[in-house]
Design an enzyme around this catalytic site. Sequence first.
Site, short mmCIF file in Angstrom:
data_model
loop_
_atom_site.label_atom_id
_atom_site.label_comp_id
_atom_site.label_asym_id
_atom_site.label_seq_id
_atom_site.Cartn_x
_atom_site.Cartn_y
_atom_site.Cartn_z
N SER A 68 -13.11 12.14 24.39
CA SER A 68 -13.49 12.82 25.61
C SER A 68 -13.84 14.30 25.41
O SER A 68 -14.78 14.63 24.69
CB SER A 68 -12.37 12.65 26.65
OG SER A 68 -12.72 13.14 27.90
N ASP A 281 -18.28 16.39 30.38
CA ASP A 281 -17.48 16.54 29.16
C ASP A 281 -18.03 15.58 28.10
O ASP A 281 -19.06 14.94 28.31
CB ASP A 281 -16.00 16.33 29.42
CG ASP A 281 -15.64 14.89 29.78
OD1 ASP A 281 -16.55 14.17 30.23
OD2 ASP A 281 -14.48 14.49 29.61
N ASP A 285 -16.93 11.68 31.69
CA ASP A 285 -16.10 11.22 32.82
C ASP A 285 -15.53 12.39 33.62
O ASP A 285 -14.84 12.18 34.62
CB ASP A 285 -15.00 10.27 32.36
CG ASP A 285 -13.94 10.92 31.48
OD1 ASP A 285 -14.09 12.10 31.12
OD2 ASP A 285 -12.96 10.23 31.12
N GLU A 375 -8.88 15.28 40.07
CA GLU A 375 -8.06 16.29 39.45
C GLU A 375 -8.85 17.59 39.42
O GLU A 375 -10.08 17.59 39.44
CB GLU A 375 -7.68 15.87 38.02
CG GLU A 375 -6.74 14.68 37.97
CD GLU A 375 -6.35 14.34 36.55
OE1 GLU A 375 -5.20 14.55 36.19
OE2 GLU A 375 -7.21 13.85 35.80
N ALA A 376 -8.14 18.70 39.34
CA ALA A 376 -8.82 20.00 39.29
C ALA A 376 -9.76 20.08 38.10
O ALA A 376 -10.77 20.78 38.13
CB ALA A 376 -7.79 21.12 39.24
N ASN A 377 -9.47 19.31 37.03
CA ASN A 377 -10.31 19.34 35.83
C ASN A 377 -11.64 18.62 36.01
O ASN A 377 -12.46 18.58 35.08
CB ASN A 377 -9.55 18.77 34.63
CG ASN A 377 -9.19 17.29 34.79
OD1 ASN A 377 -9.81 16.55 35.54
ND2 ASN A 377 -8.15 16.87 34.09
N ARG A 509 4.46 23.41 30.72
CA ARG A 509 3.33 24.07 31.39
C ARG A 509 3.83 24.73 32.68
O ARG A 509 4.52 24.10 33.49
CB ARG A 509 2.22 23.07 31.69
CG ARG A 509 1.74 22.35 30.44
CD ARG A 509 0.50 21.51 30.69
NE ARG A 509 0.26 20.58 29.60
CZ ARG A 509 -0.25 20.90 28.41
NH1 ARG A 509 -0.59 22.16 28.17
NH2 ARG A 509 -0.42 19.99 27.47
#
Length: 547
Positions: A68, A281, A285, A375-377, A509
């Site tokens: 990915s 990316d 995806d 997701e924020a990503n 995190r």
Amino acid sequence: MSPLSTDTIQALSHVHAKPDNIRFQYGTAGFRTLGNILDSVLFRTGILAGLRSKKLDGQTIGVMVTASHNPEADNGVKLVDPYGEMLEASWEIYATKLANAPDLISALEDVIRDADIDLSKPSHVVYARDTRPSGPALVAALEDGLKVLNVDARDAGVTTTPILHYLVRAINTKGTKNSYGEDSEQGYFEKMTNAFKKLVAGRPPRDSLLIDCANGVGAKAAVELSEYLGDSLPITLENTDTTTPGVLNNMCGADFVKTTQKLPPSLANKLKPGQRGCSLDGDADRLMYFYLDERGQFRMLDGDKIATLVGSFIGELVKSAGLEDKIKVGSVQTAYANGASTKYLSERLPVRCVSTGVKHLHHAAENFDVGVYFEANGHGTVLFSPATTDRLREYQPSTPAQQTALEHLINLTLLINQAVGDALSDMLLVEVVLAHKNYTGIEWDSLYSDLPNRLVKVVVADRNAFQTEDAERRLVRPEGLQARIEELAHRYEGGRSFVRPSGTEDVVRVYAEAVIRTQADELAFRVAGLVYDTAGGDPARRPKEFL
């Protein structure tokens, strides 16, 4: 039950020997590490895919070889279940067991017995890879694993992860009332672009969209997509080099944009102020949108922004169709979602927060009639339940406006790749909403303002010492740390912070947000300092920002 071909397994196990002193872990992203140590894993994954298919009475299982958004030297592999969804969680344990077993035959016998697999059943697998240099050798190892169980295998070649997921679902639903489409790349592109053209018909022509393809397999797919789109959406492709070593995801792509919050350097003189741009990316995806404002300043439109745009639009369509009492539209987020996006969505739709990870989001979204998750990503999609799809098909609107809204909803079910997050499908979905609203990136961005936020990573000796609850928003271990975090957060206007252990490495995190950028940064580093001290970190190595 047919016996295992132990001689073949033994011989091929020597060819694909497991490296010493390395433990592999199957997680949300499958197996993922340096490509040059994955040979044995791919061989064993081939066997596992065959077993999974046999367990499911010969339904086709997918295997995708990709890492990915990771650097080019990495690679990985993940299995795809029959409906295009991620591998059932209970089988992640089997995957990890086989990947690490010193005695593969004994481990296989354990899995076959434990999962009650009938080896006489047929097995079918479709597999694909991205453009990484390590891909061909790893696919060869996978194919050796497939041979062990005489799997009926189909090589889908070099393609995106979402296309592989699409193929799996299309193959397994072929000839049923839930048929997902033709099981080919052509079927994928035709289904998606035909719906897109109907959705934007009669709308003013769009300006050109610049697409950063991350020098990955998305470049190949985007070229094909542009041919199917024709004049319905002008696109300009950048970062399409899939042959030069080292360029994949390097200073470009969705992960670069999200983590650095700046424009890929290669686009510096190509994106004009006001023009829409987006990044895929490495396996296409994830999707990240952006634009330059009138001062030439970079503005990012991430997964939260996509969720708010798409969720509110679909909610409006359901209401316009007269179906608001029959179809419940909801959104699913994780704790990483920006607080401003949660507030915006909550005023329009039910919002549920779940633990980090696509499998948690996808499962929760299935509980709504229409579930929107991003997701924020930039990874996400929209799920229409089977009952909702039937309801749309059978519904009799009473006005022309309701009829139009209904047709839009039906076309959205065809445009959206509901099997998995799909950057190209999501990109067309965003473009549909922008066309209907007549928005540029500027109007979209102005729907709400993100709260400044900061993410900090703290290395710890044992991440398992940190335990969470409430969708990872509260710490329950170490005792007392949560109260200290809350006390700190209350010192800042709009302060919010949470701590969660990584699922893959010994780090914790720390996320923090506040109304003012400097305060968000300060809160993040102060909480990181608490974590560092609690974990027993060496004071001499305490990062300066924590002080």
